[in-house]
Design an enzyme around this catalytic site. Structure first.
Site, PDB file in Angstrom:
ATOM      1  N   CYS A 113       0.813  -1.227   0.000  1.00 26.67           N
ATOM      2  CA  CYS A 113       0.000   0.000   0.000  1.00 26.67           C
ATOM      3  C   CYS A 113       0.844   1.273   0.000  1.00 26.67           C
ATOM      4  O   CYS A 113       0.327   2.359  -0.257  1.00 26.67           O
ATOM      5  CB  CYS A 113      -0.969   0.007   1.170  1.00 26.67           C
ATOM      6  SG  CYS A 113      -2.172  -1.311   1.062  1.00 26.67           S
ATOM      7  N   HIS A 250      -3.483   7.354   2.331  1.00 27.69           N
ATOM      8  CA  HIS A 250      -3.824   6.030   1.813  1.00 27.69           C
ATOM      9  C   HIS A 250      -5.185   5.662   2.409  1.00 27.69           C
ATOM     10  O   HIS A 250      -5.456   5.916   3.583  1.00 27.69           O
ATOM     11  CB  HIS A 250      -2.764   5.008   2.215  1.00 27.69           C
ATOM     12  CG  HIS A 250      -3.183   3.595   1.972  1.00 27.69           C
ATOM     13  ND1 HIS A 250      -3.649   3.176   0.749  1.00 27.69           N
ATOM     14  CD2 HIS A 250      -3.233   2.513   2.789  1.00 27.69           C
ATOM     15  CE1 HIS A 250      -3.960   1.891   0.828  1.00 27.69           C
ATOM     16  NE2 HIS A 250      -3.721   1.474   2.061  1.00 27.69           N
ATOM     17  N   ASN A 280     -10.106  -0.114  -0.396  1.00 25.73           N
ATOM     18  CA  ASN A 280      -8.652   0.013  -0.351  1.00 25.73           C
ATOM     19  C   ASN A 280      -8.070  -0.496  -1.676  1.00 25.73           C
ATOM     20  O   ASN A 280      -8.107  -1.693  -1.947  1.00 25.73           O
ATOM     21  CB  ASN A 280      -8.121  -0.812   0.835  1.00 25.73           C
ATOM     22  CG  ASN A 280      -6.606  -0.773   0.952  1.00 25.73           C
ATOM     23  OD1 ASN A 280      -5.916  -0.280   0.076  1.00 25.73           O
ATOM     24  ND2 ASN A 280      -6.100  -1.317   2.053  1.00 25.73           N
TER      25      ASN A 280
HETATM   26  N1  ACO Z   1     -18.308  -8.760   8.722  1.00 28.03           N
HETATM   27  C1  ACO Z   1     -18.732  -9.069   9.959  1.00 28.03           C
HETATM   28  N2  ACO Z   1     -17.900  -9.383  10.954  1.00 28.03           N
HETATM   29  C2  ACO Z   1     -16.581  -9.379  10.696  1.00 28.03           C
HETATM   30  C3  ACO Z   1     -16.072  -9.072   9.422  1.00 28.03           C
HETATM   31  C4  ACO Z   1     -17.003  -8.783   8.409  1.00 28.03           C
HETATM   32  N3  ACO Z   1     -16.612  -8.462   7.162  1.00 28.03           N
HETATM   33  N4  ACO Z   1     -14.751  -9.154   9.475  1.00 28.03           N
HETATM   34  C5  ACO Z   1     -14.414  -9.473  10.709  1.00 28.03           C
HETATM   35  N5  ACO Z   1     -15.519  -9.626  11.462  1.00 28.03           N
HETATM   36  C6  ACO Z   1     -15.624  -9.979  12.863  1.00 28.03           C
HETATM   37  C7  ACO Z   1     -14.390 -10.694  13.374  1.00 28.03           C
HETATM   38  O1  ACO Z   1     -14.491 -12.075  13.057  1.00 28.03           O
HETATM   39  C8  ACO Z   1     -14.465 -10.443  14.850  1.00 28.03           C
HETATM   40  O2  ACO Z   1     -15.369 -11.327  15.422  1.00 28.03           O
HETATM   41  P1  ACO Z   1     -15.021 -12.031  16.848  1.00 28.03           P
HETATM   42  O3  ACO Z   1     -14.885 -10.906  17.817  1.00 28.03           O
HETATM   43  O4  ACO Z   1     -16.209 -12.900  17.067  1.00 28.03           O
HETATM   44  O5  ACO Z   1     -13.729 -12.764  16.610  1.00 28.03           O
HETATM   45  C9  ACO Z   1     -15.099  -9.041  14.930  1.00 28.03           C
HETATM   46  O6  ACO Z   1     -15.689  -8.794  13.645  1.00 28.03           O
HETATM   47  C10 ACO Z   1     -14.100  -7.941  15.226  1.00 28.03           C
HETATM   48  O7  ACO Z   1     -12.950  -8.162  14.437  1.00 28.03           O
HETATM   49  P2  ACO Z   1     -11.693  -7.189  14.486  1.00 28.03           P
HETATM   50  O8  ACO Z   1     -10.629  -7.723  13.622  1.00 28.03           O
HETATM   51  O9  ACO Z   1     -11.360  -6.838  15.896  1.00 28.03           O
HETATM   52  O10 ACO Z   1     -12.342  -5.903  13.825  1.00 28.03           O
HETATM   53  P3  ACO Z   1     -11.700  -4.482  13.667  1.00 28.03           P
HETATM   54  O11 ACO Z   1     -12.529  -3.496  14.323  1.00 28.03           O
HETATM   55  O12 ACO Z   1     -10.232  -4.490  13.971  1.00 28.03           O
HETATM   56  O13 ACO Z   1     -11.867  -4.236  12.106  1.00 28.03           O
HETATM   57  C11 ACO Z   1     -10.525  -4.312  10.122  1.00 28.03           C
HETATM   58  C12 ACO Z   1     -11.254  -5.119  11.197  1.00 28.03           C
HETATM   59  C13 ACO Z   1     -11.546  -3.517   9.352  1.00 28.03           C
HETATM   60  C14 ACO Z   1      -9.790  -5.251   9.191  1.00 28.03           C
HETATM   61  C15 ACO Z   1      -9.519  -3.333  10.780  1.00 28.03           C
HETATM   62  O14 ACO Z   1      -8.764  -4.022  11.743  1.00 28.03           O
HETATM   63  C16 ACO Z   1      -8.597  -2.680   9.822  1.00 28.03           C
HETATM   64  O15 ACO Z   1      -8.991  -1.846   9.028  1.00 28.03           O
HETATM   65  N6  ACO Z   1      -7.304  -2.970   9.908  1.00 28.03           N
HETATM   66  C17 ACO Z   1      -6.283  -2.316   9.122  1.00 28.03           C
HETATM   67  C18 ACO Z   1      -6.324  -2.696   7.685  1.00 28.03           C
HETATM   68  C19 ACO Z   1      -5.240  -1.948   6.982  1.00 28.03           C
HETATM   69  O16 ACO Z   1      -4.933  -0.797   7.275  1.00 28.03           O
HETATM   70  N7  ACO Z   1      -4.552  -2.544   6.072  1.00 28.03           N
HETATM   71  C20 ACO Z   1      -3.382  -1.829   5.569  1.00 28.03           C
HETATM   72  C21 ACO Z   1      -3.177  -1.815   4.266  1.00 28.03           C
HETATM   73  S1  ACO Z   1      -3.597  -3.242   3.368  1.00 28.03           S
HETATM   74  C22 ACO Z   1      -2.228  -3.601   2.409  1.00 28.03           C
HETATM   75  O17 ACO Z   1      -1.142  -3.189   2.675  1.00 28.03           O
HETATM   76  C23 ACO Z   1      -2.465  -4.528   1.257  1.00 28.03           C
END
Ligand code: ACO
Length: 323
Positions: A113, A250, A280
């Site tokens: 990214c 980003h 993204n």
């Molecule tokens: N729909 C419903 N529930 C979901 C989904 C979904 N699509 N995805 C995850 N959940 C659930 C999980 O299973 C978890 O359930 P559990 O508590 O029963 O285990 C719950 O939601 C919470 O999951 P978290 O991972 O804690 O959710 P979070 O609030 O952290 O959000 C996310 C997840 C959106 C991925 C976030 O962590 C994020 O944006 N992270 C950074 C991503 C990023 O910046 N990537 C960088 C660049 S990518 C690259 O370089 C290619």
């Protein structure tokens, strides 16, 4: 001293939209969860047979038209991508051929990214040394091809697209009043490489694989790293947050963008946000945000822009540009 001025900006998004409602039919998720946790409403998906190079070429053509120059006048192309058409050669040489550029050189960079920022920094250095007069810098991705469409943790996040800028050497006096790239900082830390990766690799298993991510960990590092690198480039360029017209981040998660903006004391109306409609798009997201800001008339000539990125590696970067 030489500065790299942005003389053209372009972008391209594939036609097909994939909405949160569509994803509800594919995995156990909901529109409400995706909006609340990421800020994403829909993303674009490349058509069958539509390759990263096709998106890159379209974005490049828009940027060249915006700059009012032909492909022959470009000396260097850098394409940032994690999803190249071919294992070899570089996607950039396809762009080179398509825009009718027969001299100079073209290559790809891979920093996930942060790819566009790494490509920008590379081109900027060639321009600063005088080796190159005009460079085409592109971020282009078909992330949809390496997404596991059964994994709700990742498949709701990514989209396809491409963005491009044309850089041209300009004489500056070396102050923050100059036009062009004023400051760039790149960072990586390979100790975190397992937190965002893929199940495949050319040398590992001869496959592209699919994206794997420890979302919560990536999130945690993102806000800290982004705020730190933004502060670093601002300090190095002797610029305060109040002097900056727009933050062009980003686009990974609206909560990361809001968290970083808050740390840097940026109000929401000074942040370019494309995430709701694009998801993204990895290396493409910053130039696409720039394109959106410029084509909507919000970003204008003379504006001071802060760009920042965070991605797999981890890689992260910040840049200050006077448009
Ligand atoms: N729909 C419903 N529930 C979901 C989904 C979904 N699509 N995805 C995850 N959940 C659930 C999980 O299973 C978890 O359930 P559990 O508590 O029963 O285990 C719950 O939601 C919470 O999951 P978290 O991972 O804690 O959710 P979070 O609030 O952290 O959000 C996310 C997840 C959106 C991925 C976030 O962590 C994020 O944006 N992270 C950074 C991503 C990023 O910046 N990537 C960088 C660049 S990518 C690259 O370089 C290619």
């Amino acid at each position: 001293m030489k500065r790299s001025a942005i003389i053209g900006v372009g972008g391209y998004l594939p036609e097909k939209k994939l909405t949160n409602a569509d994803l509800e039919k594919m995995v156990d998720t909901s529109d409400a969860w995706i909006r609340e946790r990421t800020g994403i409403e829909e993303r674009r998906i490349a058509a069958d047979g539509e390759l990263t190079s096709d998106l890159a070429i379209r974005a490049a053509q828009v940027a060249l038209t915006d700059a009012g120059i032909s492909g022959q006048e470009i000396d260097m192309i850098v394409v940032a991508t994690t999803t190249p058409d071919d294992t070899l050669p570089a996607t950039a040489v396809k762009v080179q051929e398509a825009i009718g550029m027969t001299g100079g050189f073209a290559f790809d960079v891979q920093a996930v990214c942060s790819g566009f920022m790494y490509a920008l920094a590379t081109a900027d250095n060639f321009i600063r040394t005088g080796a190159v007069r005009r460079a085409l810098v592109i971020g282009a991705e078909t992330l949809s091809r390496i997404v596991d469409w059964t994994d709700r943790n990742t498949c709701v996040l990514f989209g396809d697209g491409a963005g491009a800028v044309v850089l041209e050497a300009r004489e500056g006096v070396g102050t923050k009043a100059d036009t062009g790239v004023l400051q760039v900082a790149l960072r990586s830390d390979g100790r975190y490489r397992q937190l965002l990766g893929a199940t495949g690799g050319v040398s590992k298993n001869q496959r592209a694989g699919t994206i794997t991510m420890e979302g919560r960990e990536v999130f945690r590092h993102a806000v800290t790293n982004l705020a730190a690198i933004a502060a670093e480039v601002m300090q190095a360029a002797d610029v305060t947050a109040s002097e900056i017209d727009f933050l062009v981040p980003h686009q990974a998660n609206v909560r990361i963008i809001d968290g970083t903006a808050k740390k840097l004391a940026f109000e929401a109306d000074r942040v370019i946000l494309t995430l709701p409609k694009q998801g993204n798009t990895s290396a493409a997201s910053i130039p696409l945000a720039l394109w959106e800001g410029v084509s909507s008339g919000r970003i204008r000539r003379g504006h001071l822009l802060l760009l920042e990125s965070m991605g797999g590696g981890f890689t992260w970067a910040g840049a200050l540009i006077r448009f």
